[in-house]
Design an enzyme around this catalytic site. Structure first.
Site, PDB file in Angstrom:
ATOM      1  CG  ASN A  10      -1.693   1.115   1.486  1.00  0.00           C
ATOM      2  OD1 ASN A  10      -1.758   1.975   0.815  1.00  0.00           O
ATOM      3  ND2 ASN A  10      -2.339   1.308   2.693  1.00  0.00           N
ATOM      4  CE  LYS A  12      -0.352   3.130   4.714  1.00  0.00           C
ATOM      5  NZ  LYS A  12      -0.030   3.259   6.125  1.00  0.00           N
ATOM      6  CG  HIS A  95      -5.923   1.578   5.352  1.00  0.00           C
ATOM      7  ND1 HIS A  95      -5.245   2.704   6.205  1.00  0.00           N
ATOM      8  CD2 HIS A  95      -4.731   0.860   5.334  1.00  0.00           C
ATOM      9  CE1 HIS A  95      -4.082   2.387   6.636  1.00  0.00           C
ATOM     10  NE2 HIS A  95      -3.691   1.369   6.043  1.00  0.00           N
ATOM     11  CD  GLU A  97      -3.015   5.442   6.995  1.00  0.00           C
ATOM     12  OE1 GLU A  97      -2.878   5.544   5.779  1.00  0.00           O
ATOM     13  OE2 GLU A  97      -2.104   4.669   7.730  1.00  0.00           O
ATOM     14  CD  GLU A 167      -3.528  -2.849   7.396  1.00  0.00           C
ATOM     15  OE1 GLU A 167      -2.342  -3.046   6.978  1.00  0.00           O
ATOM     16  OE2 GLU A 167      -4.113  -1.773   7.250  1.00  0.00           O
ATOM     17  N   GLY A 173       2.637   2.022  11.056  1.00  0.00           N
ATOM     18  CA  GLY A 173       3.621   3.092  11.049  1.00  0.00           C
ATOM     19  C   GLY A 173       4.345   3.368  12.165  1.00  0.00           C
ATOM     20  CB  SER A 213       5.323  -2.025  12.095  1.00  0.00           C
ATOM     21  OG  SER A 213       4.972  -0.919  12.334  1.00  0.00           O
TER      22      SER A 213
HETATM   23  P1  PGA Z   1       2.981   0.237   7.772  1.00  0.00           P
HETATM   24  O1  PGA Z   1       1.433   0.436   7.098  1.00  0.00           O
HETATM   25  O2  PGA Z   1       3.631  -1.239   7.297  1.00  0.00           O
HETATM   26  O3  PGA Z   1       3.752   1.436   7.410  1.00  0.00           O
HETATM   27  O4  PGA Z   1       2.785  -0.208   9.155  1.00  0.00           O
HETATM   28  C1  PGA Z   1       0.634  -0.982   7.084  1.00  0.00           C
HETATM   29  C2  PGA Z   1      -0.852  -0.196   6.544  1.00  0.00           C
HETATM   30  O5  PGA Z   1      -1.276   0.797   6.758  1.00  0.00           O
HETATM   31  O6  PGA Z   1      -1.286  -0.799   5.377  1.00  0.00           O
END
Ligand code: PGA
Length: 250
Positions: A10, A12, A95, A97, A167, A173, A213
């Site tokens: 992803n 983003k 997601h 976010e 997730e 992140g 992560s």
């Molecule tokens: P990350 O994000 O690997 O940077 O923690 C995962 C995601 O939000 O899909």
């Protein structure tokens, strides 16, 4: 019950067209002999650049969101028809976010899920609890609600085009990864929830990715767990140097 491993990147809100093209080319070359299932989800403005680069490769083309309606007066939104036109096959929905920064609720996410499935897309439906929900012992309940509400109205016949991604929000992140045991526990629980809705066979076939992560040094351990069927990767998906070792784990 043999589920393929499915590793998704992803991207983003990162990269310009030239940066996206460079990464897509590197991934196409370096994953050519990869054994697992792969997807990359570039930002909307990058899709047309990336599509011809990965066409015919073993990497699927994904988008990170779509509008809940097919078309119409929806300023700033992107429709399933527009995504289909670009060759997108998969849409990431719900997601964290989108849920927590842009306040999408389960009903809205469900509308997107059913619309995308109706248009023939594969959907990666993301679920996951906040830190305070985990600390209050509600991680399973939150994931159950998001799964049940996210799948409302989804026909059993369409379930093979649904992938779940667990997730935990506190792991995205942040550099904090759920332990492989934590992830496996929630995945097993969610698989039971899916079994309650669609039966054991469908639940046994459901691919459940872990995200939060995921890095080259923890990917193999996470995916060694019985119920962890792949990864949804954010930060580490932005460079071939970090995405390729995850994608080629094992
Ligand atoms: P990350 O994000 O690997 O940077 O923690 C995962 C995601 O939000 O899909």
């Amino acid at each position: 019950m043999s589920r393929p491993y499915y590793i998704a990147g992803n991207w983003k809100m990162h990269k310009t067209r030239s940066e996206a093209a460079e990464l897509a080319k590197a991934l196409t070359a370096q994953l050519k002999d990869g054994k697992h299932r792969y997807l990359i989800a570039p930002g909307f403005t990058l899709i047309e650049t990336v599509a011809p680069i990965i066409a015919g490769s073993n990497i699927r083309l994904g988008a990170q969101n779509c509008a809940p309606e097919e078309q119409g007066a929806h300023t700033g939104e992107v429709s399933v028809l527009q995504l289909k036109d670009l060759g997108v096959r998969t849409i990431i929905l719900g997601h964290s976010e989108r849920r927590h920064v842009y306040k999408e609720d389960d009903a809205l996410i469900n509308k997107k899920v059913t619309l995308a499935l109706r248009h023939g897309f594969e959907v990666i439906l993301c679920i996951g609890e906040l830190l305070e929900e985990r600390e209050a012992g509600r991680a399973e309940a939150v994931c159950e609600t998001q799964t049940v509400k996210g799948l409302e109205g989804v026909a059993a016949a369409d379930l093979d085009r649904v992938v779940l991604a667990y997730e935990p929000v506190w792991a995205i992140g942040t550099g904090k990864t759920a332990t492989p045991e934590d992830a496996d526990g929630i995945h097993a629980y969610v698989r039971k929830v899916v079994a309650g809705l669609y039966g054991d066979a469908a639940a046994g076939d459901m691919i459940i990715q872990y995200g939060g992560s995921v890095k080259p040094d923890n990917a193999a351990q996470l995916m060694s767990k019985e119920n962890v069927d792949g990864a949804l990767v954010g930060g580490a998906a932005l460079k071939a140097d970090t995405f390729v070792p995850i994608a080629k784990f094992g």
